[in-house]
Design a protein around this motif. Structure first.
Motif, PDB file in Angstrom:
ATOM      1  N   UNK A   1      18.875 100.954 -38.586  1.00 36.90           N
ATOM      2  CA  UNK A   1      17.449 100.638 -38.538  1.00 36.90           C
ATOM      3  C   UNK A   1      17.128  99.433 -39.427  1.00 36.90           C
ATOM      4  N   UNK A   2      17.662  99.440 -40.648  1.00 40.60           N
ATOM      5  CA  UNK A   2      17.386  98.351 -41.578  1.00 40.60           C
ATOM      6  C   UNK A   2      17.995  97.037 -41.092  1.00 40.60           C
ATOM      7  N   UNK A   3      19.199  97.101 -40.546  1.00 41.46           N
ATOM      8  CA  UNK A   3      19.832  95.885 -40.038  1.00 41.46           C
ATOM      9  C   UNK A   3      19.033  95.335 -38.852  1.00 41.46           C
ATOM     10  N   UNK A   4      18.565  96.221 -37.958  1.00 42.35           N
ATOM     11  CA  UNK A   4      17.772  95.784 -36.807  1.00 42.35           C
ATOM     12  C   UNK A   4      16.486  95.114 -37.259  1.00 42.35           C
ATOM     13  N   UNK A   5      15.881  95.661 -38.290  1.00 43.36           N
ATOM     14  CA  UNK A   5      14.671  95.032 -38.832  1.00 43.36           C
ATOM     15  C   UNK A   5      14.992  93.657 -39.410  1.00 43.36           C
ATOM     16  N   UNK A   6      16.118  93.570 -40.110  1.00 46.43           N
ATOM     17  CA  UNK A   6      16.466  92.312 -40.779  1.00 46.43           C
ATOM     18  C   UNK A   6      16.723  91.200 -39.762  1.00 46.43           C
ATOM     19  N   UNK A   7      17.397  91.525 -38.675  1.00 50.49           N
ATOM     20  CA  UNK A   7      17.744  90.489 -37.685  1.00 50.49           C
ATOM     21  C   UNK A   7      16.702  90.391 -36.583  1.00 50.49           C
TER      22      UNK A   7
ATOM     23  N   UNK B   1      29.003  94.898 -42.458  1.00 50.62           N
ATOM     24  CA  UNK B   1      29.062  96.136 -43.254  1.00 50.62           C
ATOM     25  C   UNK B   1      28.660  97.339 -42.416  1.00 50.62           C
ATOM     26  N   UNK B   2      27.572  97.218 -41.633  1.00 48.92           N
ATOM     27  CA  UNK B   2      27.108  98.337 -40.811  1.00 48.92           C
ATOM     28  C   UNK B   2      28.160  98.737 -39.784  1.00 48.92           C
TER      29      UNK B   2
ATOM     30  N   UNK C   1      22.466 103.257 -50.772  1.00 48.60           N
ATOM     31  CA  UNK C   1      21.159 102.884 -50.249  1.00 48.60           C
ATOM     32  C   UNK C   1      21.328 102.483 -48.785  1.00 48.60           C
ATOM     33  N   UNK C   2      20.239 102.029 -48.189  1.00 49.78           N
ATOM     34  CA  UNK C   2      20.264 101.567 -46.794  1.00 49.78           C
ATOM     35  C   UNK C   2      19.904 100.078 -46.678  1.00 49.78           C
ATOM     36  N   UNK C   3      19.971  99.357 -47.782  1.00 43.96           N
ATOM     37  CA  UNK C   3      19.590  97.952 -47.754  1.00 43.96           C
ATOM     38  C   UNK C   3      20.658  97.123 -47.035  1.00 43.96           C
ATOM     39  N   UNK C   4      20.269  96.272 -46.092  1.00 39.63           N
ATOM     40  CA  UNK C   4      21.277  95.471 -45.396  1.00 39.63           C
ATOM     41  C   UNK C   4      21.731  94.242 -46.179  1.00 39.63           C
ATOM     42  N   UNK C   5      20.899  93.768 -47.131  1.00 42.12           N
ATOM     43  CA  UNK C   5      21.233  92.551 -47.861  1.00 42.12           C
ATOM     44  C   UNK C   5      21.802  92.817 -49.246  1.00 42.12           C
TER      45      UNK C   5
ATOM     46  N   UNK D   1      29.579  87.266 -47.785  1.00 45.09           N
ATOM     47  CA  UNK D   1      29.536  88.586 -48.406  1.00 45.09           C
ATOM     48  C   UNK D   1      29.633  89.670 -47.336  1.00 45.09           C
ATOM     49  N   UNK D   2      30.102  90.818 -47.760  1.00 48.25           N
ATOM     50  CA  UNK D   2      30.320  91.941 -46.841  1.00 48.25           C
ATOM     51  C   UNK D   2      29.023  92.738 -46.709  1.00 48.25           C
ATOM     52  N   UNK D   3      28.053  92.176 -46.019  1.00 45.58           N
ATOM     53  CA  UNK D   3      26.732  92.790 -45.903  1.00 45.58           C
ATOM     54  C   UNK D   3      26.265  92.675 -44.456  1.00 45.58           C
TER      55      UNK D   3
END
Length: 828
Positions: A774-780, A742-743, A646-650, A736-738
């Protein structure tokens, strides 16, 4: 100072060490046999049953053939010597099982034969130790104190083995340390035997002896039955509010043994005759067990879980406080019964017989509680039922007593009033226990079904019509309906990369969605699904049919309820693809699924061109733990490659994949992948955009797994992952390795070890990393996020954009491509 007194002190030292060695042996033997026979509840029951049966048989032999005082220490020395030698033999369980599997032993008989061969003989020798010591020490009242000291030694044995020797020295080292301790005890007993007296005061008719309690044999059996049965229940109870790790369960066991040891020490100081002291003690046990569920809910209302973020010391202090209020008082009261019986013993023969009956009762009580009582009554009515058994026993004992000092006309009303009050309290607690929850759903959820069994408490909960979950022990979600398509993808990706699979195995079923994904592939002829929990398998079949496509009705699916390691090892060369589900690394035994021996067994179960994919929950692993797993995987599968699920960052998952014959990623036949995608698209209702085209598969391919460098590997012997994860989850000392780490790691893998994929698919492979970024950028909330979001349409491969059958609600990320169902074909 008498000769008896001079012998008492060294005797206490040896008995303390003997208790330490005994519990250490039990823990090591159980882990060793579980390594071989699988971590099913049946395996635990057979190993513990063999241990208890051996102890009881040893006590029975000591009763039939009691040792004279002059030979008591000699017998103890021989018994401990046998424990040390035969205990070392348990370490040979792995090669012995391999030999037996080559013979006529079936998979049904071997799980019974191996514990009988390896555990019962040393347990018999262990059962001879305490009776021999009681024969050797010529001092009245020694039996109760010896029993207390031996139990205190067991507390130390549990704590030292679980918190020190197993994590530090591994299974073999801990086992050899326990064997060494037994041999040292044997040497000490041999030294004492040189100065043993000729006669025992316990056998001297002139020696003061308390009158033996009535119904002593039955009470010894009942004490073992109820105490061991209650221990089973309380372990399950506290598992609902604690971190499910070996450390937590060991701490709870130590608290129980400490309460029993303290009760033994108190019993030795009670001056009343056993017949006078036993009924009040049993009545006290009845009251405390009747109120035990209320005490636990007083400390943890609503089954509140101890916070994971607590540092180790505060966590175990809270766990100790919980045990001190909700567990220890009831066990302390119950623990008075058997030591009070020992005070009334008249000979070593009688002592040994009572020890045998107590051990036999413990075995039967633990087994019946796990298999019948707990599933029927649940977590809270079971201890209340135990309290009722104590209450009936207390009333019968009081009614059978002779009260010479009090007129019978006064005794009968008092006894009736006591019985009436006790049963009124029992009735109220029984009714209250029936209403107490066995799982605490989150606000807005309701419990659809809940069952308690050998493996724990499993529940199905629902929040709305599409949000169903299977919850294990109130602390962990095995799977849910909202993750249906993500879980199906865990089957799609490996099967598509293989290209022509016919025989598939799944290690872990949970809700059945991954199994359903495998069954969607038209070329599959047989699917062997292994699930450890019969309760989880039943709930998946009964409640999750709409979310697993009723896969359990598929005639190609063979569901086997057993440890997947055992099932895989029995089928060499059978499978084209083997899928490993997500496993909780700190839960007792699950780290074995990431052991080198397990990966070797999987490789043998594959056909020459077979593919193995082990999915990893990065949101439950640290970077170091991930490196250990990959290092272990590469030791058996050198040319491994990495998939993203998946592409989930968490909540990311990744898959370690490899072919049995060592085929590297660069030599994967992508024409077979394309054909497999075409067949899946044409013959199965699969709308996941990533599973319908080879470009979608390429989006999920990260690259070749890089060598993590030198370091430990996870084996059955060292259980490195289980111990490290169990330590880290308390307080989360390492993250955790997230997310960003991870990215960055996956970006480096793609950059330096891309595969490579065919030129036509490399752009899609790069886009996979783009969507994670993209997902990590959204998360942070990174400033670059709007610019990345504007590129989404251009980064989706054309075959996916132009596919009218793709359902973009299945996209595995928080940022969904434009269009709720499908993207317009004329999108740029």
């Amino acid at each position: 100072m008498t000769a008896a007194t001079r012998e008492t002190r060294p005797a206490f030292v040896l008995l303390f060490l003997s208790g330490t060695a005994a519990l250490s042996h039990q823990l090591v033997w159980t882990r060793r046999l579980v390594d071989v026979l699988g971590a099913s509840a049946g395996t635990f029951a057979r190993v513990v049953g063999a241990f208890c049966f051996g102890l009881a048989l040893g006590g029975a032999l000591a009763a039939l053939f009691p040792a004279p005082a002059r030979t008591g220490w000699r017998r103890m020395a021989w018994a401990e010597l046998l424990v040390g030698i035969l205990g070392a033999g348990v370490m040979s369980a792995v090669p012995l099982a391999d030999v037996l599997q080559q013979g006529t032993w079936t998979t049904t008989t071997l799980p019974w034969i191996l514990p009988a061969i390896l555990v019962i003989p040393p347990a018999i020798a262990m059962g001879l130790v305490l009776p021999a010591a009681l024969s050797a020490v010529p001092e009245p009242g020694f039996a109760v104190r010896a029993y207390a000291v031996n139990t205190f030694g067991g507390v130390v044995g549990v704590l030292m083995t679980v918190f020190v020797s197993l994590p530090s020295f591994g299974l073999l080292g801990a086992g050899l340390a326990a064997c060494g301790l037994s041999l040292a005890i044997a040497a000490g007993a041999a030294v004492l035997s040189c100065g043993a007296p000729r006669e025992s005061l316990l056998e001297d008719p002139k020696s003061p002896a308390l009158p033996a309690p009535r119904f002593a044999g039955a009470l010894a059996f009942l004490s073992g039955f109820l105490v061991l049965g209650s221990e089973v229940v309380t372990q399950h109870q506290l598992a609902q509010v604690t971190i499910n790790s070996h450390f937590s369960s060991a701490a709870i066991l130590a608290a129980i043994l400490l309460a029993l040891a303290a009760a033994s020490a108190v019993a030795g100081r009670i001056r009343a005759f056993p017949d006078q002291a036993i009924p009040p003690a049993v009545f006290c046990a009845a009251v405390l067990w009747i109120l035990q569920p209320a005490a636990l809910f007083l400390v943890r209302p609503g089954l509140q879980i101890l916070p994971y973020e607590l540092a180790p010391l505060p966590y175990f202090l809270r766990l100790g406080g919980l045990a001190a209020i909700a567990v220890a008082p009831a066990f302390a009261a119950a623990g008075l019964l058997f030591p009070l019986l020992l005070r009334g013993s008249t000979s070593p023969r009688t002592l040994a017989a009572w020890l045998a009956l107590n051990g036999l009762g413990g075995w039967i009580g633990a087994e019946l509680t796990q298999s019948l009582v707990l599933p029927a009554l649940g977590l809270w009515r079971t201890p209340v039922a135990a309290g009722g058994a104590y209450l009936v026993t207390a009333i019968l004992l009081l009614a059978s007593r002779r009260h010479a000092a009090h007129p019978r006309i006064l005794i009968r009303p008092a006894l009736a009033a006591l019985a009436l009050g006790g049963f009124a309290l029992w009735s109220l607690s029984w009714a209250s226990a029936a209403r107490r929850p066995q799982v605490s759903p989150v606000p807005g959820e309701r419990v659809v079904a809940v069952r308690a069994g050998r493996e724990g408490v499993v529940a199905t909960v629902v929040q709305d019509t599409n949000d169903w979950r299977i919850v294990f022990n109130n602390t962990y979600t095995l799977g849910g309906s909202r993750a249906q398509f993500n879980q199906e993808r865990q089957a799609h990706l490996p099967l598509l990369i293989h290209g022509h699979a016919h025989s598939v195995a799944l290690m872990g079923v949970a809700t059945g969605s991954t199994l359903a994904g495998a069954a969607l592939h038209p070329g599959i002829e047989r699917i062997d699904a292994f699930e450890l929990s019969p309760l989880a398998a039943g709930f998946a079949s009964n409640w999750f049919g709409p979310f697993n496509r009723d896969v359990f009705k598929d005639p190609r699916v063979q569901l086997t309820v057993q440890d997947a390691r055992w099932g895989i090892a029995r089928n060499p060369g059978r499978y084209d693809v083997i899928l490993g589900d997500l496993f909780l690394p700190w839960r007792t035994g699950e780290g074995r699924m990431y052991a080198r021996e397990q990966f070797a067994a999987v490789r043998k179960a594959l056909r020459p061109d077979g593919l193995f994919c082990q999915w990893l929950p990065l949101f439950q692993l640290t970077r170091t733990q991930y490196n250990v797993i990959t290092r272990t995987f590469l030791s058996e599968f050198p040319n491994a490659f990495l998939l993203r699920g998946d592409f989930y960052p968490e909540l990311p998952i990744v898959g370690l994949c490899a072919f049995a014959d060592g085929t590297p990623l660069a030599q994967v036949d992508w024409s077979l992948v394309r054909d497999a995608c075409d067949q899946l698209r044409e013959h199965a209702p699969v709308a996941d955009p990533l599973a319908r085209h080879p470009e979608g598969v390429a989006l999920c391919v990260v690259g070749v797994v890089p060598d993590p460098g030198p370091g430990p590997v996870n084996t059955l012997g060292n259980a490195w992952l289980e111990w490290d994860a169990g330590r880290n989850v308390v307080g989360l000392r390492a993250p955790w390795f997230i997310g960003v780490p991870e990215a960055e790691y996956l970006r480096e893998v793609l950059k330096t070890h891309p595969g490579p994929l065919p030129p036509a698919l490399r752009e899609a492979q790069d886009s996979g990393q783009f969507f994670l970024t993209l997902e990590v950028a959204r998360r942070v909330n990174a400033p670059v996020f709007p610019n990345l979001a504007a590129q989404v349409m251009s980064r989706i491969p054309r075959s996916l954009r132009e596919d009218p059958g793709a359902d973009w609600t299945h996209w595995p990320g928080q940022v969904k491509p434009p269009g709720s169902v499908r993207i317009r074909a004329n999108s740029p």
